[in-house]
Every structure is written in structure tokens, then in C-alpha cells.
Scaffold this motif. Structure first.
Motif, PDB file in Angstrom:
ATOM      1  N   ILE A  70       0.796  -1.267  -0.029  1.00  0.00           N
ATOM      2  CA  ILE A  70       0.061  -0.006   0.083  1.00  0.00           C
ATOM      3  C   ILE A  70       0.743   1.366  -0.056  1.00  0.00           C
ATOM      4  O   ILE A  70       1.821   1.454   0.822  1.00  0.00           O
ATOM      5  CB  ILE A  70      -0.922   0.154   1.208  1.00  0.00           C
ATOM      6  CG1 ILE A  70      -1.891  -1.157   1.118  1.00  0.00           C
ATOM      7  CG2 ILE A  70      -1.710   1.246   1.416  1.00  0.00           C
ATOM      8  CD1 ILE A  70      -2.452  -1.629   2.457  1.00  0.00           C
ATOM      9  N   SER A  71       0.551   2.144  -0.874  1.00  0.00           N
ATOM     10  CA  SER A  71       1.451   3.423  -1.060  1.00  0.00           C
ATOM     11  C   SER A  71       0.770   4.670  -0.439  1.00  0.00           C
ATOM     12  O   SER A  71       1.499   5.402   0.275  1.00  0.00           O
ATOM     13  CB  SER A  71       1.709   3.843  -2.472  1.00  0.00           C
ATOM     14  OG  SER A  71       2.191   2.661  -3.353  1.00  0.00           O
ATOM     15  N   GLY A  72      -0.648   4.800  -0.309  1.00  0.00           N
ATOM     16  CA  GLY A  72      -1.344   5.728   0.395  1.00  0.00           C
ATOM     17  C   GLY A  72      -2.536   5.878  -0.075  1.00  0.00           C
ATOM     18  O   GLY A  72      -3.089   5.267  -0.848  1.00  0.00           O
ATOM     19  N   LEU A  73      -3.092   6.698   0.634  1.00  0.00           N
ATOM     20  CA  LEU A  73      -4.538   7.210   0.576  1.00  0.00           C
ATOM     21  C   LEU A  73      -4.672   8.070  -0.828  1.00  0.00           C
ATOM     22  O   LEU A  73      -4.248   8.943  -0.698  1.00  0.00           O
ATOM     23  CB  LEU A  73      -5.310   7.874   1.546  1.00  0.00           C
ATOM     24  CG  LEU A  73      -6.690   8.371   1.269  1.00  0.00           C
ATOM     25  CD1 LEU A  73      -7.376   6.864   1.495  1.00  0.00           C
ATOM     26  CD2 LEU A  73      -7.186   9.188   2.604  1.00  0.00           C
ATOM     27  N   ALA A  74      -5.433   7.459  -1.878  1.00  0.00           N
ATOM     28  CA  ALA A  74      -5.776   8.460  -3.231  1.00  0.00           C
ATOM     29  C   ALA A  74      -6.938   9.126  -3.117  1.00  0.00           C
ATOM     30  O   ALA A  74      -6.994  10.092  -3.876  1.00  0.00           O
ATOM     31  CB  ALA A  74      -5.812   7.165  -4.133  1.00  0.00           C
ATOM     32  N   GLY A  75      -7.804   8.863  -2.081  1.00  0.00           N
ATOM     33  CA  GLY A  75      -9.019   9.444  -2.239  1.00  0.00           C
ATOM     34  C   GLY A  75     -10.231   8.744  -1.677  1.00  0.00           C
ATOM     35  O   GLY A  75     -10.034   7.743  -1.117  1.00  0.00           O
ATOM     36  N   TRP A  76     -11.297   9.418  -1.700  1.00  0.00           N
ATOM     37  CA  TRP A  76     -12.751   8.573  -0.914  1.00  0.00           C
ATOM     38  C   TRP A  76     -13.894   9.035  -1.794  1.00  0.00           C
ATOM     39  O   TRP A  76     -13.734   9.957  -2.679  1.00  0.00           O
ATOM     40  CB  TRP A  76     -12.806   9.359   0.357  1.00  0.00           C
ATOM     41  CG  TRP A  76     -13.038  10.744   0.427  1.00  0.00           C
ATOM     42  CD1 TRP A  76     -12.100  11.832   0.513  1.00  0.00           C
ATOM     43  CD2 TRP A  76     -14.321  11.426   0.624  1.00  0.00           C
ATOM     44  NE1 TRP A  76     -12.720  12.894   0.615  1.00  0.00           N
ATOM     45  CE2 TRP A  76     -14.140  12.817   0.565  1.00  0.00           C
ATOM     46  CE3 TRP A  76     -15.537  10.920   0.348  1.00  0.00           C
ATOM     47  CZ2 TRP A  76     -15.129  13.784   0.458  1.00  0.00           C
ATOM     48  CZ3 TRP A  76     -16.649  11.978   0.652  1.00  0.00           C
ATOM     49  CH2 TRP A  76     -16.484  13.213   0.522  1.00  0.00           C
ATOM     50  N   ARG A  77     -14.800   8.298  -1.431  1.00  0.00           N
ATOM     51  CA  ARG A  77     -16.228   8.382  -2.216  1.00  0.00           C
ATOM     52  C   ARG A  77     -17.335   8.097  -1.220  1.00  0.00           C
ATOM     53  O   ARG A  77     -17.095   7.263  -0.258  1.00  0.00           O
ATOM     54  CB  ARG A  77     -16.311   7.147  -3.396  1.00  0.00           C
ATOM     55  CG  ARG A  77     -15.604   7.377  -4.670  1.00  0.00           C
ATOM     56  CD  ARG A  77     -16.361   7.662  -5.854  1.00  0.00           C
ATOM     57  NE  ARG A  77     -17.444   6.757  -6.174  1.00  0.00           N
ATOM     58  CZ  ARG A  77     -18.751   7.079  -5.922  1.00  0.00           C
ATOM     59  NH1 ARG A  77     -19.044   8.224  -5.347  1.00  0.00           N
ATOM     60  NH2 ARG A  77     -19.939   6.099  -6.121  1.00  0.00           N
ATOM     61  N   GLU A  78     -18.414   8.590  -1.504  1.00  0.00           N
ATOM     62  CA  GLU A  78     -19.415   8.313  -0.370  1.00  0.00           C
ATOM     63  C   GLU A  78     -20.464   7.895  -1.461  1.00  0.00           C
ATOM     64  O   GLU A  78     -21.000   8.469  -2.399  1.00  0.00           O
ATOM     65  CB  GLU A  78     -19.863   9.516   0.177  1.00  0.00           C
ATOM     66  CG  GLU A  78     -20.783   9.378   1.257  1.00  0.00           C
ATOM     67  CD  GLU A  78     -21.077  10.403   2.141  1.00  0.00           C
ATOM     68  OE1 GLU A  78     -21.422  10.329   3.180  1.00  0.00           O
ATOM     69  OE2 GLU A  78     -20.793  11.629   1.688  1.00  0.00           O
ATOM     70  N   VAL A  79     -21.226   6.419  -1.016  1.00  0.00           N
ATOM     71  CA  VAL A  79     -22.319   6.186  -1.613  1.00  0.00           C
ATOM     72  C   VAL A  79     -23.326   6.380  -0.672  1.00  0.00           C
ATOM     73  O   VAL A  79     -23.681   5.749   0.327  1.00  0.00           O
ATOM     74  CB  VAL A  79     -22.048   4.689  -1.893  1.00  0.00           C
ATOM     75  CG1 VAL A  79     -23.484   3.932  -2.724  1.00  0.00           C
ATOM     76  CG2 VAL A  79     -20.822   4.306  -2.920  1.00  0.00           C
ATOM     77  N   ILE A  80     -24.542   7.092  -0.895  1.00  0.00           N
ATOM     78  CA  ILE A  80     -25.591   7.372  -0.241  1.00  0.00           C
ATOM     79  C   ILE A  80     -26.913   6.553  -0.580  1.00  0.00           C
ATOM     80  O   ILE A  80     -26.936   5.943  -1.964  1.00  0.00           O
ATOM     81  CB  ILE A  80     -26.195   9.032  -0.450  1.00  0.00           C
ATOM     82  CG1 ILE A  80     -24.850  10.038  -0.148  1.00  0.00           C
ATOM     83  CG2 ILE A  80     -27.296   9.261   0.262  1.00  0.00           C
ATOM     84  CD1 ILE A  80     -24.521   9.820   1.168  1.00  0.00           C
ATOM     85  N   PRO A  81     -27.642   6.167   0.405  1.00  0.00           N
ATOM     86  CA  PRO A  81     -28.768   5.225   0.070  1.00  0.00           C
ATOM     87  C   PRO A  81     -29.648   5.663  -1.105  1.00  0.00           C
ATOM     88  O   PRO A  81     -30.061   6.757  -1.095  1.00  0.00           O
ATOM     89  CB  PRO A  81     -29.513   5.124   1.261  1.00  0.00           C
ATOM     90  CG  PRO A  81     -28.545   5.470   2.396  1.00  0.00           C
ATOM     91  CD  PRO A  81     -27.694   6.375   1.845  1.00  0.00           C
ATOM     92  N   ALA A  82     -30.018   4.781  -1.812  1.00  0.00           N
ATOM     93  CA  ALA A  82     -31.097   5.142  -2.858  1.00  0.00           C
ATOM     94  C   ALA A  82     -31.814   3.889  -3.126  1.00  0.00           C
ATOM     95  O   ALA A  82     -31.483   2.932  -2.714  1.00  0.00           O
ATOM     96  CB  ALA A  82     -30.482   5.484  -4.300  1.00  0.00           C
ATOM     97  N   PRO A  83     -33.057   4.218  -3.913  1.00  0.00           N
ATOM     98  CA  PRO A  83     -33.814   2.748  -4.042  1.00  0.00           C
ATOM     99  C   PRO A  83     -33.159   1.624  -4.583  1.00  0.00           C
ATOM    100  O   PRO A  83     -33.439   0.690  -4.160  1.00  0.00           O
ATOM    101  CB  PRO A  83     -35.088   3.377  -5.256  1.00  0.00           C
ATOM    102  CG  PRO A  83     -34.834   4.748  -5.024  1.00  0.00           C
ATOM    103  CD  PRO A  83     -33.518   5.263  -4.759  1.00  0.00           C
ATOM    104  N   THR A  84     -32.002   2.042  -5.333  1.00  0.00           N
ATOM    105  CA  THR A  84     -31.363   0.332  -5.715  1.00  0.00           C
ATOM    106  C   THR A  84     -30.284   0.122  -4.811  1.00  0.00           C
ATOM    107  O   THR A  84     -29.457  -0.767  -5.244  1.00  0.00           O
ATOM    108  CB  THR A  84     -30.830   0.868  -7.335  1.00  0.00           C
ATOM    109  OG1 THR A  84     -29.973   2.084  -7.266  1.00  0.00           O
ATOM    110  CG2 THR A  84     -32.073   1.017  -8.197  1.00  0.00           C
ATOM    111  N   ASN A  85     -29.924   0.831  -3.948  1.00  0.00           N
ATOM    112  CA  ASN A  85     -28.744   0.800  -3.070  1.00  0.00           C
ATOM    113  C   ASN A  85     -29.204   0.877  -1.729  1.00  0.00           C
ATOM    114  O   ASN A  85     -29.618   1.735  -1.014  1.00  0.00           O
ATOM    115  CB  ASN A  85     -27.686   1.857  -3.198  1.00  0.00           C
ATOM    116  CG  ASN A  85     -26.326   1.823  -2.330  1.00  0.00           C
ATOM    117  OD1 ASN A  85     -26.148   0.665  -1.938  1.00  0.00           O
ATOM    118  ND2 ASN A  85     -25.735   3.063  -2.629  1.00  0.00           N
ATOM    119  N   ALA A  86     -28.893  -0.411  -0.970  1.00  0.00           N
ATOM    120  CA  ALA A  86     -29.417  -0.402   0.358  1.00  0.00           C
ATOM    121  C   ALA A  86     -28.559   0.139   1.376  1.00  0.00           C
ATOM    122  O   ALA A  86     -28.742  -0.044   2.803  1.00  0.00           O
ATOM    123  CB  ALA A  86     -29.506  -1.826   0.507  1.00  0.00           C
TER     124      ALA A  86
END
Length: 142
Positions: A70-86
Motif C-alpha cells: 500500500i502506497s497511500g490514500l488516493a481519495g474517498w467516495r461516499e455512496v448514499i442510499p437510493a432505491p437501488t442501493n441498500a
């Protein structure tokens, strides 16, 4: 009547990695929902009491059987609940270098491909993936 488990009411922490080998990055295609049919990065949930690096190494080993550095943190994402995502996920994405092994996929994945970082957008990918891979590529320096 079957009892259906409700999704957690708080964000779940997850990790992923852009794994680079010979100037190419590993993309994996999800075989199950959520994300079925989309290419993404190996990774998954952080277990309680587990460090981010330990979770990342475990998830990569479970999903692909690869050994990485592992070289380091490259970034982040956030997945927010939606009808197709629990679920609500906060995904910390790292840059990593391949050390050993060839991809051996578990049942969560159905394909693995090594591609040029600039070609990531040519695939059906999860939202924001090209930017995360570009940031990881810049972090490792080649």
C-alpha cells in the motif's frame, strides 16, 4: 412471512485499492448486487477493530488472492442510499503496487482485467472511478 434485515442506519466504512502492475491498474467486475456488472476496485468493509491497512490487505486477498504494497490514500467516495442501493458507505481508496500473484477471483467477482489508467473510463465503471484511479496513479508516480 420472512423477516428482512434492515440496512444499518449509519454509514459503513469500506476500503478499496487501485493496484498497479507494469503501468496498468486492476479492474474487477462485480458479480452480485449492489454493483453487479460494474467494474470497480477490489475492496470491501472494514471490520470492527481492524486497521484500514489490515482491512485492505484482507479484502484484496479474499477477492483476488494478490499480495500488494500500500502506497497511500488516493481519495474517498461516499455512496448514499437510493432505491437501488441498500447502504450508505464511505469508501477510502488507496494506491497500491502489485507484489505477487495472479488474480484468483472469489464469488463476488466474475472478471479481472489489467488496463491502462487512462482507459478506465472505457469500461462500465462505478461512479467516480476514473478520478480515483488517476489520483492513485499520480500518487505512486508511475
Amino acid at each position: 412471512m420472512p423477516v428482512t434485515a434492515e440496512p444499518p442506519r449509519h454509514p459503513q466504512l469500506a476500503v478499496s485499492a487501485s493496484i498497479f502492475r507494469d503501468g496498468r491498474v486492476l479492474l474487477v467486475r462485480r458479480a452480485r448486487s449492489p454493483g453487479k456488472g460494474f467494474y470497480s476496485l477490489p475492496g470491501g468493509r472494514v471490520e470492527y477493530g481492524e486497521t484500514l491497512e489490515a482491512a485492505l490487505a484482507r479484502e484484496i486477498a479474499e477477492e483476488t488472492a494478490l499480495t500488494v504494497s500500500i502506497s497511500g490514500l488516493a481519495g474517498w467516495r461516499e455512496v448514499i442510499p437510493a432505491p437501488t442501493n441498500a447502504g450508505h458507505y464511505v469508501i477510502l481508496s488507496f494506491a497500491a503496487r502489485w507484489i505477487a500473484g495472479d488474480p484468483v477471483l472469489n464469488d463476488e467477482l466474475d472478471e479481472a482485467v489489467w488496463v491502462a489508467p487512462e482507459a478506465v473510463g472505457d469500461f462500465k465503471v462505478t461512479e467516480g472511478l476514473p478520478g480515483i484511479v488517476a489520483a492513485a496513479y499520480a500518487l505512486i508516480g508511475s
